[in-house]
Design a protein around this motif. Structure first.
Motif, PDB file in Angstrom:
ATOM      1  N   LEU A 295      -0.051 -37.530 -50.863  1.00  0.00           N
ATOM      2  CA  LEU A 295      -0.858 -38.512 -51.817  1.00  0.00           C
ATOM      3  C   LEU A 295       0.345 -39.443 -52.752  1.00  0.00           C
ATOM      4  O   LEU A 295       1.075 -38.652 -53.315  1.00  0.00           O
ATOM      5  N   LEU A 296       0.267 -40.634 -52.798  1.00  0.00           N
ATOM      6  CA  LEU A 296       1.416 -41.394 -53.487  1.00  0.00           C
ATOM      7  C   LEU A 296       0.487 -42.056 -54.704  1.00  0.00           C
ATOM      8  O   LEU A 296      -0.613 -42.538 -54.475  1.00  0.00           O
ATOM      9  N   ILE A 297       0.679 -41.623 -56.016  1.00  0.00           N
ATOM     10  CA  ILE A 297      -0.003 -42.133 -57.014  1.00  0.00           C
ATOM     11  C   ILE A 297       0.749 -42.801 -57.995  1.00  0.00           C
ATOM     12  O   ILE A 297       2.074 -42.523 -58.273  1.00  0.00           O
ATOM     13  N   ASP A 298       0.462 -43.975 -58.516  1.00  0.00           N
ATOM     14  CA  ASP A 298       1.151 -44.850 -59.486  1.00  0.00           C
ATOM     15  C   ASP A 298       0.047 -45.352 -60.632  1.00  0.00           C
ATOM     16  O   ASP A 298      -1.169 -45.428 -60.423  1.00  0.00           O
ATOM     17  N   ILE A 299       0.710 -45.074 -61.861  1.00  0.00           N
ATOM     18  CA  ILE A 299      -0.031 -45.367 -63.003  1.00  0.00           C
ATOM     19  C   ILE A 299      -0.282 -47.013 -63.182  1.00  0.00           C
ATOM     20  O   ILE A 299       0.748 -47.607 -63.046  1.00  0.00           O
TER      21      ILE A 299
ATOM     22  N   GLY B 100       9.513 -43.796 -61.971  1.00  0.00           N
ATOM     23  CA  GLY B 100       9.195 -44.054 -63.572  1.00  0.00           C
ATOM     24  C   GLY B 100       7.691 -43.637 -64.041  1.00  0.00           C
ATOM     25  O   GLY B 100       7.619 -42.571 -64.623  1.00  0.00           O
ATOM     26  N   GLU B 101       6.877 -44.247 -63.272  1.00  0.00           N
ATOM     27  CA  GLU B 101       5.254 -43.866 -63.575  1.00  0.00           C
ATOM     28  C   GLU B 101       4.884 -43.541 -62.114  1.00  0.00           C
ATOM     29  O   GLU B 101       3.331 -43.552 -62.007  1.00  0.00           O
ATOM     30  N   GLU B 102       5.586 -43.075 -60.984  1.00  0.00           N
ATOM     31  CA  GLU B 102       5.174 -42.954 -59.877  1.00  0.00           C
ATOM     32  C   GLU B 102       5.036 -41.530 -59.633  1.00  0.00           C
ATOM     33  O   GLU B 102       6.079 -40.620 -59.969  1.00  0.00           O
ATOM     34  N   PHE B 103       4.025 -40.688 -58.784  1.00  0.00           N
ATOM     35  CA  PHE B 103       4.018 -39.306 -58.918  1.00  0.00           C
ATOM     36  C   PHE B 103       3.439 -38.855 -57.207  1.00  0.00           C
ATOM     37  O   PHE B 103       3.188 -40.324 -56.579  1.00  0.00           O
ATOM     38  N   ALA B 104       3.855 -38.173 -56.736  1.00  0.00           N
ATOM     39  CA  ALA B 104       3.247 -37.705 -55.295  1.00  0.00           C
ATOM     40  C   ALA B 104       2.834 -36.335 -55.415  1.00  0.00           C
ATOM     41  O   ALA B 104       3.133 -35.290 -55.987  1.00  0.00           O
ATOM     42  N   VAL B 105       1.934 -36.170 -54.515  1.00  0.00           N
ATOM     43  CA  VAL B 105       1.212 -34.621 -54.330  1.00  0.00           C
ATOM     44  C   VAL B 105       0.977 -34.293 -52.809  1.00  0.00           C
ATOM     45  O   VAL B 105       0.672 -35.252 -51.912  1.00  0.00           O
ATOM     46  N   VAL B 106       1.936 -33.470 -52.437  1.00  0.00           N
ATOM     47  CA  VAL B 106       1.655 -32.891 -50.880  1.00  0.00           C
ATOM     48  C   VAL B 106       0.625 -31.851 -50.790  1.00  0.00           C
ATOM     49  O   VAL B 106       0.612 -31.105 -51.519  1.00  0.00           O
ATOM     50  N   LEU B 107      -0.118 -32.115 -49.735  1.00  0.00           N
ATOM     51  CA  LEU B 107      -1.234 -31.000 -49.646  1.00  0.00           C
ATOM     52  C   LEU B 107      -0.942 -30.409 -48.237  1.00  0.00           C
ATOM     53  O   LEU B 107      -1.283 -31.115 -47.218  1.00  0.00           O
ATOM     54  N   PRO B 108      -0.422 -29.235 -48.121  1.00  0.00           N
ATOM     55  CA  PRO B 108      -0.316 -28.765 -46.893  1.00  0.00           C
ATOM     56  C   PRO B 108      -1.633 -28.077 -46.263  1.00  0.00           C
ATOM     57  O   PRO B 108      -2.728 -28.015 -47.130  1.00  0.00           O
ATOM     58  N   GLU B 109      -1.725 -28.091 -45.130  1.00  0.00           N
ATOM     59  CA  GLU B 109      -2.830 -27.539 -44.281  1.00  0.00           C
ATOM     60  C   GLU B 109      -4.001 -28.480 -44.660  1.00  0.00           C
ATOM     61  O   GLU B 109      -5.318 -27.916 -44.914  1.00  0.00           O
ATOM     62  N   THR B 110      -3.933 -29.740 -44.868  1.00  0.00           N
ATOM     63  CA  THR B 110      -5.165 -30.716 -45.272  1.00  0.00           C
ATOM     64  C   THR B 110      -4.900 -31.577 -44.570  1.00  0.00           C
ATOM     65  O   THR B 110      -4.035 -32.589 -44.442  1.00  0.00           O
ATOM     66  N   ALA B 111      -5.983 -32.063 -43.980  1.00  0.00           N
ATOM     67  CA  ALA B 111      -6.488 -33.360 -43.018  1.00  0.00           C
ATOM     68  C   ALA B 111      -6.686 -34.464 -44.132  1.00  0.00           C
ATOM     69  O   ALA B 111      -6.734 -34.301 -45.023  1.00  0.00           O
ATOM     70  N   LEU B 112      -6.701 -35.533 -43.551  1.00  0.00           N
ATOM     71  CA  LEU B 112      -6.751 -37.087 -44.229  1.00  0.00           C
ATOM     72  C   LEU B 112      -8.022 -36.656 -45.047  1.00  0.00           C
ATOM     73  O   LEU B 112      -8.127 -37.295 -46.290  1.00  0.00           O
ATOM     74  N   ASP B 113      -9.262 -36.732 -44.537  1.00  0.00           N
ATOM     75  CA  ASP B 113     -10.537 -36.633 -45.334  1.00  0.00           C
ATOM     76  C   ASP B 113     -10.555 -35.879 -46.167  1.00  0.00           C
ATOM     77  O   ASP B 113     -10.896 -36.398 -47.456  1.00  0.00           O
ATOM     78  N   ARG B 114     -10.012 -34.825 -46.194  1.00  0.00           N
ATOM     79  CA  ARG B 114      -9.958 -33.814 -47.345  1.00  0.00           C
ATOM     80  C   ARG B 114      -8.906 -34.310 -48.384  1.00  0.00           C
ATOM     81  O   ARG B 114      -9.506 -34.233 -49.399  1.00  0.00           O
ATOM     82  N   ALA B 115      -8.033 -34.798 -47.885  1.00  0.00           N
ATOM     83  CA  ALA B 115      -6.988 -35.401 -48.707  1.00  0.00           C
ATOM     84  C   ALA B 115      -7.456 -36.650 -49.412  1.00  0.00           C
ATOM     85  O   ALA B 115      -7.221 -36.770 -50.755  1.00  0.00           O
TER      86      ALA B 115
END
Lengths: 543, 173
Positions: free
Chosen positions: A393-397, A438-453
């Motif tokens: 997941l790439l997150i930006d404010i 700067g205002e960018e975050f990332a979350v890695v979700l192991p053992e997680t498929a796209l729909d779940r993500a």
């Protein structure tokens, strides 16, 4: 040059002993000879000597005169036959000692007439005695007449017997005197010899004693010096041991020296003793030192193989564990196999290392992973669990620049921190959440498929948008975020994954922000999973 | 057989001869070489009066005693002497034992015998030597003999001088 020196020296040492023994033997022989002489002389003088010949000669002369008188009496009829017999008997009896005496042997010149006189008198008197009878007076008168004829002529020879006896007795006495004098001379010589021998022996004893005392003194001095040297040596050893111990105890590392069979502990520093929960050297157990039995087993097996170990990290002291660097090597102590083990406390180093690690992998502002740490963790996850799905997941404010501009950077930072806090609260596992720009975050979700993500992304978006992120002077500030979601495809690089996620994020921004877009690749099967995204999220919501 | 008889006769002859010798020796021993009634010993007091005259019979009537020794200065071998103890002889006198007495011989030799000798050594007036009476020309008929064999300390000139042969007189002080 002349003969072998040792043998001549030995001979030189031996001859006084031989001389002494010879002297002692001579003394003993002399003493025995003296004893024999004394014994002989003593026997000679056991009974009184015979020196009565002069008296007996006088008696002979006297009795001859008497016999003559008695014979005259018989002739005159004044004496009887018995009287004559008695007087003749007495006279004959005075002859007896002269028949046995050896005194005339001592005469300087022999006098055979003496023996002849005795012999003649004996013969005649014997004849007279045979002719006489106690009762026959007539026969007595006949004998008396013959006596009167003969006896006057016998008086002169009888007188000579006295004279010669006197000379003989005197000669015998002088002979005895000379013999005694010789004996005394002999004994004097013997005593002088004995005294000399005693003197020599006494001197020898004295010199031996002096020599032995000198030797004893020398021995004592030698002994004393030896003792001093031993003492000095012992002291030196003790000092060296103390120095060594001081050095050992002053080093920051701990040391132990134990026999290879672990039966004997030569040395163990106090801290190691404490770590192994021992108070005395005898109680020290190497195994008790280690927290992990595996570390102990590895150490022992490598040492048994004759290997030296360099700086192995291990946790020591099970009661209060700490990290230590262990070095060990086998060696020989008193021809016995032993192990020398050093240990260095590296707790501080470990802590520092930990801190550095944390510093290197954490974003200082939010406490989340930084970009590098997150990338690494992601790669690790991709490699470790390559057959399970993984989503990013790439997150930006949204419009974060406006916040900075309007409220200032401190508020921006505050918003970023609160954002991270909310991420942590919302995610089940925030270990793979990080700030990557700067205002960018990332979350890695192991053992997680796209729909779940996508569901997770939507929950995050909702969590941000539903309530204000910070309160500013009683003014609640709400932010929105845009999220790009994608799933990793097997064989794909992280860059490819990130690019695809970035594309999804771009789309979310482009589609009006405050939304979560997914990107499925590389299979071109677009399956948008848009949740209804409120359009007003383009701007920062403000109450 | 005749040989055996001869040997038996020889033994008989020997026996008879030896018997004859024994009888003659016994006769010699028993016969003194002087008359038995002859006065042998006179005991004289200080004044010169004869107190007693003893013959062989008188001496033999008294209890006898035997000592061993030899006459000094004569080269005679040691013999057994038999006679009357001098102390016993003095006890027959009606006077207390004198402190000393003078023993005189036929040859006028004399020496003093102290009373202590009588008490300590008990010398005898011997009239037999080895069982035989003593002839006057063989130191007899009487000898004042000390027991030399049983008292070795007697081998001194003092006792030699007191051994008076041809003893004929005992003079009281």
């Amino acid at each position: 040059m002349s003969g072998s020196p040792p043998s001549s020296a030995a001979t030189h040492r031996r001859w006084p002993i031989i001389a002494l023994i010879a002297l002692a033997a001579a003394l003993i022989v002399a003493a025995l000879a003296g004893l024999a002489l004394i014994s002989k002389k003593s026997d000679e003088y056991a009974a009184p000597g015979l020196h009565t010949e002069v008296w007996q000669a006088y008696q002979l002369y006297n009795q001859l005169q008497r016999l003559e008188t008695t014979a005259r009496g018989v002739e005159a009829g004044e004496a009887d036959a018995a009287r004559l017999i008695l007087t003749l008997g007495v006279m004959r009896n005075t002859l007896d000692p002269f028949r046995h005496t050896r005194v005339f042997d001592y005469l300087p010149e022999p006098r055979p007439e003496i023996a002849a006189t005795i012999e003649r008198l004996d013969r005649r008197s014997e004849r007279w005695m045979a002719a006489l009878d106690w009762q026959k007076e007539g026969a007595a008168r006949v004998v008396a007449q013959e006596m009167l004829r003969t006896l006057p002529d016998e008086l002169r020879p009888a007188h000579d017997v006295i004279v010669v006896s006197n000379i003989a007795v005197a000669a015998k006495l002088d002979h005895e005197r000379q013999s005694l004098q010789r004996t005394f001379h002999w004994l004097t010589g013997m005593l002088v010899l004995l005294a000399t021998g005693c003197l020599v022996l006494a001197l020898k004893i004295l010199s031996s004693q002096r020599r032995s005392r000198r030797l004893a003194d020398a021995l004592q001095a030698l002994n004393g010096s030896l003792e001093r040297r031993v003492q000095r040596r012992t002291q030196l050893l003790h000092e060296r041991e103390t120095l060594l111990r001081t050095i050992l105890e002053s080093t920051p590392s701990e040391a132990a020296l134990i026999s290879a069979d672990q039966r004997r502990v030569f040395y163990a520093s106090d801290r190691l003793l404490a770590c192994a929960h021992a108070t005395r050297l005898e109680d020290f157990q190497l195994e008790a030192l280690f927290v992990t039995p595996e570390d102990y087993r590895q150490l022992v097996s490598r040492l048994d193989a004759g290997e030296a170990l360099h700086q192995i990290e291990a946790r020591l002291a099970p009661a209060a564990p700490y990290w230590a660097l262990i070095s060990a090597r086998p060696l020989q102590v008193n021809a016995q196999s032993a192990w020398l083990i050093w240990s260095l406390d590296i707790t501080r180093r470990k802590q520092m290392e930990q801190k550095l690690q944390t510093l290197a992998s954490t974003d200082a502002l939010t406490g989340l992973c930084n970009r590098r740490a997150l990338l690494r963790a992601t790669i690790r996850q991709m490699h470790a669990k390559r057959h399970t799905p993984l989503s990013l997941l790439l997150i930006d404010i949204d419009h974060f620049k406006n916040i900075n501009d309007k409220w200032g950077h401190p508020v921006g930072d505050q918003v970023l921190r609160a954002m991270a806090e909310r991420l942590r609260d919302t995610l089940r596992d925030a270990s793979l959440a990080g700030r990557i720009g700067g205002e960018e975050f990332a979350v890695v979700l192991p053992e997680t498929a796209l729909d779940r993500a996508a569901i997770v992304g939507e929950r995050l978006r909702a969590a941000m948008a539903d309530s204000p992120i910070v309160e500013l002077e009683h003014t609640p500030l709400t932010i929105t975020i845009s999220i790009g979601v994608t799933q990793h495809v097997w064989g794909e690089s992280l860059r490819q994954l990130a690019t695809r996620a970035d594309r999804a994020l771009y789309r979310a921004k482009h589609e009006g922000r405050n939304r979560c877009c997914i990107e499925t690749m590389p299979i071109p099967r677009n399956r948008p999973l848009h949740r209804a995204a409120p359009a007003e999220s383009d701007d920062i919501a403000s109450p | 057989m005749p040989r055996l008889l001869f040997r038996g006769l020889r033994y008989l002859l020997l026996l008879v001869l030896s018997g004859l010798f024994a009888v003659s020796a016994l006769a010699d021993a028993d016969e003194p070489p002087y008359p038995t009634d002859m006065p042998l010993l006179r005991i004289v007091d200080a004044a010169g009066n004869t107190r007693e005259t003893l013959t062989l019979e008188a001496l033999e009537a008294l209890p006898g005693r035997e000592v061993h020794g030899s006459i000094p200065d004569t080269h005679n071998p040691e013999a057994s002497w038999y006679g009357v103890s001098l102390a016993r002889l003095m006890a027959t006198l009606p006077i207390p034992p004198p402190a000393r007495l003078l023993a005189v011989g036929l040859d006028d030799y004399s020496d003093v015998i102290p009373r202590q000798d009588l008490e300590r050594y008990d010398p005898i007036v011997a009239y037999r030597r080895n069982g035989h009476y003593l002839a006057v020309d063989a130191y007899g008929p009487l000898v004042l003999m000390y027991p030399y064999a049983s008292h070795p300390e007697l081998h001194e000139r003092t006792y030699y001088s007191r051994t008076v042969w041809q003893l004929s007189e005992l003079r009281l002080p």
